[in-house]
Design a protein around this motif. Structure first.
Motif, PDB file in Angstrom:
ATOM      1  N   LYS A  48       1.019  -1.075   0.086  1.00  0.00           N
ATOM      2  CA  LYS A  48       0.011   0.215   0.086  1.00  0.00           C
ATOM      3  C   LYS A  48       0.812   1.175   0.138  1.00  0.00           C
ATOM      4  O   LYS A  48       0.438   2.248  -0.736  1.00  0.00           O
TER       5      LYS A  48
ATOM      6  N   THR B 207      -6.545  -2.431  -1.178  1.00  0.00           N
ATOM      7  CA  THR B 207      -6.154  -3.442  -2.279  1.00  0.00           C
ATOM      8  C   THR B 207      -7.119  -4.735  -1.941  1.00  0.00           C
ATOM      9  O   THR B 207      -7.568  -4.970  -0.981  1.00  0.00           O
TER      10      THR B 207
ATOM     11  N   ALA C 150      -6.017  -1.938  -6.851  1.00  0.00           N
ATOM     12  CA  ALA C 150      -6.016  -0.903  -5.877  1.00  0.00           C
ATOM     13  C   ALA C 150      -7.001   0.226  -6.003  1.00  0.00           C
ATOM     14  O   ALA C 150      -6.987   0.926  -6.976  1.00  0.00           O
TER      15      ALA C 150
END
Length: 98
Positions: free
Chosen positions: A39, A59, A82
Motif C-alpha cells: 500500500k 487493495t 488498488a
C-alpha cells in the motif's frame, strides 16, 4: 523506493461501471497493480506520477476466472486491484481533456 520501481508498480487504470461509481461518490481512482506491491508503494507511486495527495489505499487480490473452450480448460492469472482515495479537491484526469 527507486524511480524504476515507481514506474513498475502501477500497470493501468481499471475502468468499469463499479469503478466509475466509486470515482464519483468517494473521489477514488482504481488501478491494476503488480501483485507484490504494498500500500505504501502504491501511495507513493500515485503521488509522484500524478502530483496528487492520497488519503488512503485499499487493495484487493482478484482471483483469476476458470474458462473453458470445448473440452479445453484453462485459468486466467490472479491480479491485484488498488482503490486509491484522493484528498478533497484532488483529481486525476486520464483523458487529458481541458
Amino acid at each position: 523506493m527507486s524511480q524504476e520501481r515507481i514506474f513498475k508498480v502501477l500497470l493501468a487504470p481499471h475502468v468499469s461501471e463499479k469503478t466509475e461509481r466509486s470515482a464519483d461518490g468517494a473521489n477514488q481512482v482504481v488501478f491494476r497493480v503488480v501483485k507484490d506491491a504494498s500500500k505504501q508503494e502504491i501511495k507513493r507511486a500515485v503521488e509522484e506520477l500524478f502530483d496528487v495527495k492520497v488519503r488512503n489505499v485499499q487493495t484487493v487480490l482478484m482471483k483469476g476466472k476458470s474458462k473453458g473452450f470445448g473440452r479445453i480448460r484453462g485459468r486466467r492469472s490472479d491480479w491485484k486491484k488498488a482503490y486509491v482515495a484522493l484528498e478533497a479537491g484532488q483529481e486525476i484526469d486520464f483523458l487529458g481533456g481541458e
